[in-house]
Design a protein around this motif. Structure first.
Motif, mmCIF file in Angstrom:
data_model
loop_
_atom_site.group_PDB
_atom_site.id
_atom_site.type_symbol
_atom_site.label_atom_id
_atom_site.label_comp_id
_atom_site.label_asym_id
_atom_site.label_seq_id
_atom_site.Cartn_x
_atom_site.Cartn_y
_atom_site.Cartn_z
ATOM 1 N N ARG A 326 21.385 -2.773 86.401
ATOM 2 C CA ARG A 326 21.408 -2.197 87.799
ATOM 3 C C ARG A 326 19.830 -1.725 88.386
ATOM 4 N NH1 ARG A 326 25.676 0.506 90.645
ATOM 5 N NH2 ARG A 326 24.823 1.127 92.738
ATOM 6 N N VAL A 327 19.233 -1.175 87.368
ATOM 7 C CA VAL A 327 17.852 -0.707 87.860
ATOM 8 C C VAL A 327 17.084 -1.839 87.824
ATOM 9 C CG1 VAL A 327 15.923 0.514 86.601
ATOM 10 C CG2 VAL A 327 18.210 1.666 86.510
ATOM 11 N N VAL A 328 16.951 -2.995 86.907
ATOM 12 C CA VAL A 328 16.311 -4.203 86.983
ATOM 13 C C VAL A 328 16.411 -4.774 88.160
ATOM 14 C CG1 VAL A 328 15.872 -6.317 86.024
ATOM 15 C CG2 VAL A 328 16.117 -4.394 84.447
ATOM 16 N N GLN A 329 17.592 -5.142 88.819
ATOM 17 C CA GLN A 329 17.696 -5.651 90.067
ATOM 18 C C GLN A 329 17.279 -4.890 91.172
ATOM 19 O OE1 GLN A 329 18.536 -9.119 89.910
ATOM 20 N NE2 GLN A 329 18.671 -8.680 87.519
ATOM 21 N N THR A 330 17.515 -3.562 91.168
ATOM 22 C CA THR A 330 16.974 -2.758 92.147
ATOM 23 C C THR A 330 15.407 -2.924 92.348
ATOM 24 O OG1 THR A 330 19.063 -1.386 91.928
ATOM 25 C CG2 THR A 330 16.876 -0.358 93.137
ATOM 26 N N LEU A 331 14.893 -2.819 91.281
ATOM 27 C CA LEU A 331 13.212 -3.002 91.080
ATOM 28 C C LEU A 331 12.734 -4.051 91.821
ATOM 29 C CD1 LEU A 331 12.530 -1.390 87.752
ATOM 30 C CD2 LEU A 331 11.980 -0.298 89.759
#
Length: 345
Positions: A326-331
Motif C-alpha cells: 500500500r505504501v509502495v504503490q502510493t509512493l
C-alpha cells in the motif's frame, strides 16, 4: 604524439564515467525482506516471494548478497538480506555500494514478520516503528548467577547493573530514530487496511486471557522494534526488552515487536548516508506479528519458544506484503511529488 594519446585516454575515461553514471538505474522504492522459505518463487512463501510474484519483479544477479535482487520497470527494487543481523548488515551495505543503482532518492520499505508483545498487539497485527533498537550490545551474565535483587542479567554497556544509564564505554549504534512524520503518514495510509484473521489465529490468541490486546483481531499500529541476533523469548526477557527500549530510545518509546535484522539494516543505511548514497529520512520499518514474545498463561517459555506459528505465519507474510505494498504503490503513484518531498514533511 604522447600528449595526444594521453588526452584521448582521458577523454575516453571521462566518457566511460559519464556513461556509467547515466546508466545507473534510478530506484524509487527499495523493498527489504529478510528471509525466504525454500525457493524464491512457486512454493511455500516467506517474506520475499509475494513481492517477486505479485509485482512481477525480474531477477538481477547479486553475487555479494544472500539472494539475487529483483526489479521492475516501475522503479521498485527488492532485496532479501538473509536472516540475522550480520546478513542484513552485509547485504544492505553491498546493495548501497552497487553502482548499477542510484538509491539517492529511494524510499526503503523494510517489511517482515516478527514477534509481538502480548501486552500491546495480537497475531497478524502490522506495526510501524519509530525507533529501531539493538538488543545485542550489552553485558550478560548467566541467569543462575544474577544477584537476587536483579530481575535479569542483561546490563547496558558502561553501566553497573540492569536498566541503568551508561556512564562508561558504549557504542553509538544502539538506537536509530526513524522519520516520525513519515511513519505517521504510513500509519494513516494503512490503519484501515484489512488484515487477515483466521480460525487458527483466533484459537491461539484465546489462550491469552488477561492480555486484552493479545486477544484482539489483528490491527495496524505504531510501536518500536527491538532487534537481536538471539531469538530470545519469555516474560522475564520481555520485561527486559521493554525496559531496554525505553532506556535507549526514551520514555515515550515502547517495544511492540521483536526482530533479528533491523538494527543491522539501519546501521548499514546510516553508514551509506554519510556519502549521500541513501537518505535515512526515507526509511520505514514494518513488522507484522507471526508469534508472541512470551507464552500464554499455563504454558512454559520453553514450550512457547519453538511452538509452531498459527497457519505457519502465512497471515503475517500477507500483512507484511499488503501493508507494505500500500505504501509502495502510493509512493509510485505520487512520484512527481515524493521524489523531492518526503510524505508528512
Amino acid at each position: 604524439m604522447q600528449t595526444l594519446i594521453l588526452r584521448s585516454g582521458l577523454l575516453l575515461a571521462a566518457l566511460f564515467m559519464s556513461f556509467t553514471a547515466q546508466a545507473a538505474i534510478p530506484v524509487k522504492v527499495v523493498v527489504v525482506a529478510m528471509f525466504e522459505n525454500g525457493e524464491l518463487t512457486g512454493d511455500e512463501p516467506g517474506e520475499y516471494q509475494f513481492w517477486i510474484e505479485r509485482l512481477k519483479l525480474k531477477k538481477m544477479d547479486f553475487p555479494l548478497g544472500a539472494h539475487d535482487l529483483h526489479v521492475n520497470d516501475d522503479g521498485v527494487l527488492a532485496i532479501c538480506t538473509g536472516g540475522g543481523v550480520t546478513n542484513a548488515t552485509a547485504s544492505i551495505m553491498a546493495l548501497g555500494l552497487d553502482d548499477r543503482f542510484d538509491l539517492s532518492n529511494a524510499y526503503w520499505v523494510i517489511a517482515g514478520i516478527g514477534g509481538g508483545d502480548p501486552l500491546d498487539v495480537s497475531l497478524g497485527t502490522g506495526v510501524w516503528a519509530k525507533h529501531v533498537v539493538d538488543g545485542d550490545l550489552l553485558y550478560e551474565i548467566d541467569g543462575r548467577e544474577i544477584p537476587s535483587s536483579w530481575e535479569y542479567g542483561l546490563i547496558p554497556l558502561g553501566a553497573k547493573e540492569p536498566n541503568q544509564e551508561s556512564t562508561g564505554w558504549t557504542v553509538d549504534t544502539i538506537v536509530y530514530d526513524l522519520n516520525a512524520s513519515l511513519v505517521d503518514w504510513a500509519y494513516e495510509l494503512t490503519k484501515d487496511h484489512p488484515v487477515e484473521d483466521t480460525p487458527a489465529m483466533k484459537s491461539f490468541r484465546s489462550h491469552y486471557k488477561g492480555f486484552p490486546n493479545a486477544m484482539k483481531p489483528p490491527f495496524v499500529t505504531i510501536g518500536d522494534t527491538l532487534g537481536a541476533s538471539t531469538y530470545w523469548h519469555g516474560e522475564l526477557l520481555n520485561n527486559w526488552g521493554n525496559d531496554w527500549v525505553k532506556l535507549h530510545a526514551g520514555e515515550q518509546a515502547n517495544m511492540v515487536t521483536t526482530n533479528m535484522e533491523d538494527n543491522g539494516t539501519l546501521t548499514a543505511l546510516h553508514r551509506l548516508a554519510r556519502t549521500d548514497r541513501v537518505d535515512t529520512d526515507r526509511v520505514l520499518v514494518l513488522r507484522t506479528v507471526s508469534n508472541y514474545s512470551f507464552p500464554p498463561p499455563g504454558k512454559s517459555a520453553a514450550w512457547s519458544t519453538t511452538a509452531p506459528y498459527p497457519d505457519q505465519g502465512l497471515p503475517a507474510y500477507e500483512a507484511a506484503f499488503g501493508l507494505g505494498n500500500r505504501v509502495v504503490q502510493t509512493l509510485l503513484e505520487g512520484w512527481d511529488t515524493y521524489r523531492e518531498t518526503v510524505p508528512g514533511s
